[in-house]
Enzyme design. Structure first.
Site, PDB file in Angstrom:
ATOM      1  N   TYR A 130       0.841  -1.218   0.000  1.00  0.00           N
ATOM      2  CA  TYR A 130       0.000   0.000   0.000  1.00  0.00           C
ATOM      3  C   TYR A 130       0.867   1.257   0.000  1.00  0.00           C
ATOM      4  CZ  TYR A 130      -3.340  -3.503   1.809  1.00  0.00           C
ATOM      5  OH  TYR A 130      -4.118  -4.606   2.003  1.00  0.00           O
ATOM      6  N   TRP A 141      -4.003   6.250   2.693  1.00  0.00           N
ATOM      7  CA  TRP A 141      -5.364   5.720   2.803  1.00  0.00           C
ATOM      8  C   TRP A 141      -6.113   6.494   3.888  1.00  0.00           C
ATOM      9  CZ3 TRP A 141      -2.503   2.748  -0.255  1.00  0.00           C
ATOM     10  CH2 TRP A 141      -3.132   1.838  -1.115  1.00  0.00           C
ATOM     11  N   TRP A 201      -8.943   5.951   6.176  1.00  0.00           N
ATOM     12  CA  TRP A 201      -9.156   5.593   7.589  1.00  0.00           C
ATOM     13  C   TRP A 201      -7.863   5.122   8.237  1.00  0.00           C
ATOM     14  CZ3 TRP A 201     -12.547   0.956   9.600  1.00  0.00           C
ATOM     15  CH2 TRP A 201     -12.238  -0.220   8.948  1.00  0.00           C
ATOM     16  N   ASP A 202      -6.932   4.632   7.431  1.00  0.00           N
ATOM     17  CA  ASP A 202      -5.611   4.310   7.987  1.00  0.00           C
ATOM     18  C   ASP A 202      -5.017   5.551   8.641  1.00  0.00           C
ATOM     19  OD1 ASP A 202      -6.150   2.476   5.652  1.00  0.00           O
ATOM     20  OD2 ASP A 202      -4.356   1.498   6.462  1.00  0.00           O
ATOM     21  N   TYR A 237       0.999  -0.562  -7.649  1.00  0.00           N
ATOM     22  CA  TYR A 237      -0.317  -0.782  -7.051  1.00  0.00           C
ATOM     23  C   TYR A 237      -1.377  -0.798  -8.138  1.00  0.00           C
ATOM     24  CZ  TYR A 237      -4.404  -0.250  -4.102  1.00  0.00           C
ATOM     25  OH  TYR A 237      -5.600  -0.454  -3.476  1.00  0.00           O
ATOM     26  N   GLN A 286     -13.970   6.118   2.533  1.00  0.00           N
ATOM     27  CA  GLN A 286     -13.774   5.047   3.526  1.00  0.00           C
ATOM     28  C   GLN A 286     -14.441   5.460   4.834  1.00  0.00           C
ATOM     29  OE1 GLN A 286      -9.534   4.075   3.765  1.00  0.00           O
ATOM     30  NE2 GLN A 286     -10.000   1.948   3.315  1.00  0.00           N
ATOM     31  N   GLY A 293     -14.157  -0.626   4.042  1.00  0.00           N
ATOM     32  CA  GLY A 293     -12.900  -0.948   4.727  1.00  0.00           C
ATOM     33  C   GLY A 293     -12.738  -2.440   4.957  1.00  0.00           C
ATOM     34  N   ASP A 302     -12.943  -5.170   2.925  1.00  0.00           N
ATOM     35  CA  ASP A 302     -13.030  -5.352   1.474  1.00  0.00           C
ATOM     36  C   ASP A 302     -13.734  -6.599   0.945  1.00  0.00           C
ATOM     37  OD1 ASP A 302     -11.373  -3.243   1.961  1.00  0.00           O
ATOM     38  OD2 ASP A 302      -9.733  -3.913   0.692  1.00  0.00           O
ATOM     39  N   ARG A 330      -5.504 -13.223  -0.095  1.00  0.00           N
ATOM     40  CA  ARG A 330      -6.054 -12.033  -0.755  1.00  0.00           C
ATOM     41  C   ARG A 330      -7.347 -12.382  -1.499  1.00  0.00           C
ATOM     42  NH1 ARG A 330      -4.339  -7.011   0.395  1.00  0.00           N
ATOM     43  NH2 ARG A 330      -5.134  -6.449  -1.660  1.00  0.00           N
ATOM     44  N   GLU A 375      -0.769  -7.175   9.225  1.00  0.00           N
ATOM     45  CA  GLU A 375      -2.025  -6.546   8.822  1.00  0.00           C
ATOM     46  C   GLU A 375      -3.226  -7.278   9.439  1.00  0.00           C
ATOM     47  OE1 GLU A 375      -2.373  -6.663   4.576  1.00  0.00           O
ATOM     48  OE2 GLU A 375      -4.068  -5.267   4.487  1.00  0.00           O
TER      49      GLU A 375
HETATM   50  C1  GLC Z   1      -6.975  -2.937   2.760  1.00  0.00           C
HETATM   51  C2  GLC Z   1      -7.982  -2.897   3.879  1.00  0.00           C
HETATM   52  C3  GLC Z   1      -8.481  -1.462   4.070  1.00  0.00           C
HETATM   53  C4  GLC Z   1      -7.273  -0.572   4.324  1.00  0.00           C
HETATM   54  C5  GLC Z   1      -6.253  -0.718   3.185  1.00  0.00           C
HETATM   55  C6  GLC Z   1      -4.963   0.021   3.446  1.00  0.00           C
HETATM   56  O1  GLC Z   1      -7.547  -2.583   1.548  1.00  0.00           O
HETATM   57  O2  GLC Z   1      -9.048  -3.743   3.623  1.00  0.00           O
HETATM   58  O3  GLC Z   1      -9.390  -1.397   5.128  1.00  0.00           O
HETATM   59  O4  GLC Z   1      -7.653   0.749   4.455  1.00  0.00           O
HETATM   60  O5  GLC Z   1      -5.924  -2.057   3.011  1.00  0.00           O
HETATM   61  O6  GLC Z   1      -4.381  -0.420   4.623  1.00  0.00           O
END
Ligand code: GLC
Length: 432
Positions: free
Chosen positions: A28, A32, A34-35, A80, A106, A166, A168, A200, A400
């Site tokens: 990632y 992001w 909510w991260d 990505y 998100q 969130g 997924d 995944r 994670e």
């Molecule tokens: C994944 C998770 C998501 C999170 C993202 C980045 O897609 O499902 O909730 O925000 O990774 O960490």
């Protein structure tokens, strides 16, 4: 515990990129939504300046209409998929001209993240002057939600993509995907070059994910058209809980700041509408849990997931409902052989203990449930959630997600050195 905190701080230092954090290296590589909120909560304990910058950078990506994207593509990298060129956020007239982003959002955690930062600040006056303009941006974001995503005017907002939840690839979405005929897209997956494919989502699932985006793009990400045409349209209890708790946090912060009566009144009006609707529409008595509602097909999605327990965090259930909820959680998710809290009902045939949101434990949802349980005085169970989270990280590392089965788990899953795992662990370690 001091050693664990030091390791967590190192993870956050490594993932810091000048003015924001990436969730983890490789898998990632952007910011992001909510991260960032969860990361800022952890950073606030060890480096308030970075915590504030994290939130400033996120909110700089806000669109003119108040919308806050789920990914902000600060850099050009092709490691990505799907990246900025697939999402084409410029299709929407209000999109940021400065940053490329996705056209979806998100769970709205920014409001309570700023509140947590303020509560843990050693220099509250300074912190307040920095976060006050950010609170106004969050308020504008909530206006966006209630104006554009509450189609029945019931105080419950919709999500139009599983990535907006969130969570997924939760089994929650299987029924919806079975109603869709998605094309067989040709594309090169990048996630499976970083993480084993068994952990995944599948190719078929990715086809559905891309298909929903293509439909939204055909309508230039116009909310009203999405509400009309998106095959995925869901009222999600986790998402709405985040919004309701963020409303509550904004109310508290505006009271401290003063001179914001009009905003407080509006926020309270949203709360008064949302909370009763939430309890009426999203609580399933037979299951003893909150559930999702599929607006497109007009039917409840009667499954229990870790999202079902999150409404405790925003004081949504009354004591009676809260007792029922906690019983359900302990019966199905909380026996001695399991770490709390699996992301999907471990007694269901759809449960998969290794696959992403189809079973594993996620530390951000644990943090939400832990804080929710504390608000109602379920102290022992709250401690268990916290201790299980710490135990998993101590044993396996800052992964994670984690296998919830105590006797079978051998490793953590997904990305390693994962930012919110580190950040929220710091917060829990500092919370007595
Ligand atoms: C994944 C998770 C998501 C999170 C993202 C980045 O897609 O499902 O909730 O925000 O990774 O960490």
């Amino acid at each position: 515990m001091k050693a664990l905190q030091e390791k967590a701080v190192k993870v956050l230092e490594k993932n810091w990129k000048d003015s924001f954090s990436i969730p983890c290296e490789g898998l990632y590589p952007f910011q992001w939504n909510w991260d960032s909120g969860f990361i800022a909560i952890g950073l606030a304990h060890v480096d308030m300046e970075k915590a504030i910058q994290e939130m400033e950078t996120l909110l700089n990506g806000q669109w003119d209409n108040g919308f806050l994207p789920h990914i902000i593509f600060h850099t050009e990298t092709d490691t990505y998929f799907p990246g900025a060129d697939f999402h084409c956020s410029y299709l929407h007239p209000a999109a940021s001209k400065k940053y490329k982003s996705t056209g979806m959002t998100q769970p709205p955690v920014a409001g309570f993240a700023l509140h947590e930062m303020y509560k843990n600040s050693k220099h509250q006056k300074n912190t307040l002057s920095r976060i006050a303009p950010l609170l106004d941006k969050v308020y504008k974001n909530h206006q966006y939600f209630y104006n554009h995503r509450d189609i029945h005017n019931e105080g419950l907002v919709y999500i139009y993509h599983n990535w907006e939840s969130g969570t997924d690839n939760s089994p929650l979405w299987d029924d919806i995907f079975s109603t869709m005929e998605s094309p067989d897209f040709t594309f090169e997956r990048r996630d499976t070059t970083h993480v084993d494919a068994s952990q995944r989502p599948s190719k078929k699932e990715y086809d559905h994910y891309l298909n929903i985006i293509e439909i939204a793009k055909e309508h230039n990400y116009n909310d009203e058209k999405i509400a009309q045409f998106s095959p995925f349209l869901v009222q999600d209890p986790l998402f709405n809980t985040m919004l309701i708790q963020s409303n509550a946090s904004l109310i508290e912060m505006y009271k401290i700041i003063g001179n914001n009566e009009d905003k407080i009144q509006q926020l309270e009006a949203w709360q008064q509408k949302s909370i009763p609707s939430f309890n009426k529409k999203l609580f399933n008595k037979e299951l003893g849990a909150y559930i999702h509602y599929d607006l497109r097909n007009e039917k409840p999605l009667n499954y229990i997931s870790s999202s079902s327990f999150t409404p405790l965090f925003a004081n949504i259930p009354d004591k009676e409902k809260a007792d029922i909820l906690v019983n359900t959680m302990m019966e199905k998710f909380g026996n001695d052989h399991q770490y709390l809290c699996a992301s999907f009902d471990p007694t269901s045939d759809l449960y998969n203990p290794k696959k992403y949101w189809r079973g594993p434990v996620w530390i951000n949802v644990n943090w939400i449930i832990y804080n929710g349980l504390k608000k109602y005085g379920y102290t022992t169970i709250a401690e268990r959630v916290k201790n299980d989270s710490i135990a998993l990280v101590e044993k396996f590392g800052f992964y994670e997600y984690f296998d919830a089965r105590k006797n079978e788990a051998e490793t953590g899953y997904g990305g390693n050195n994962f930012s919110w795992t580190a950040a929220l662990l710091i917060d829990m370690l500092n919370d007595n």
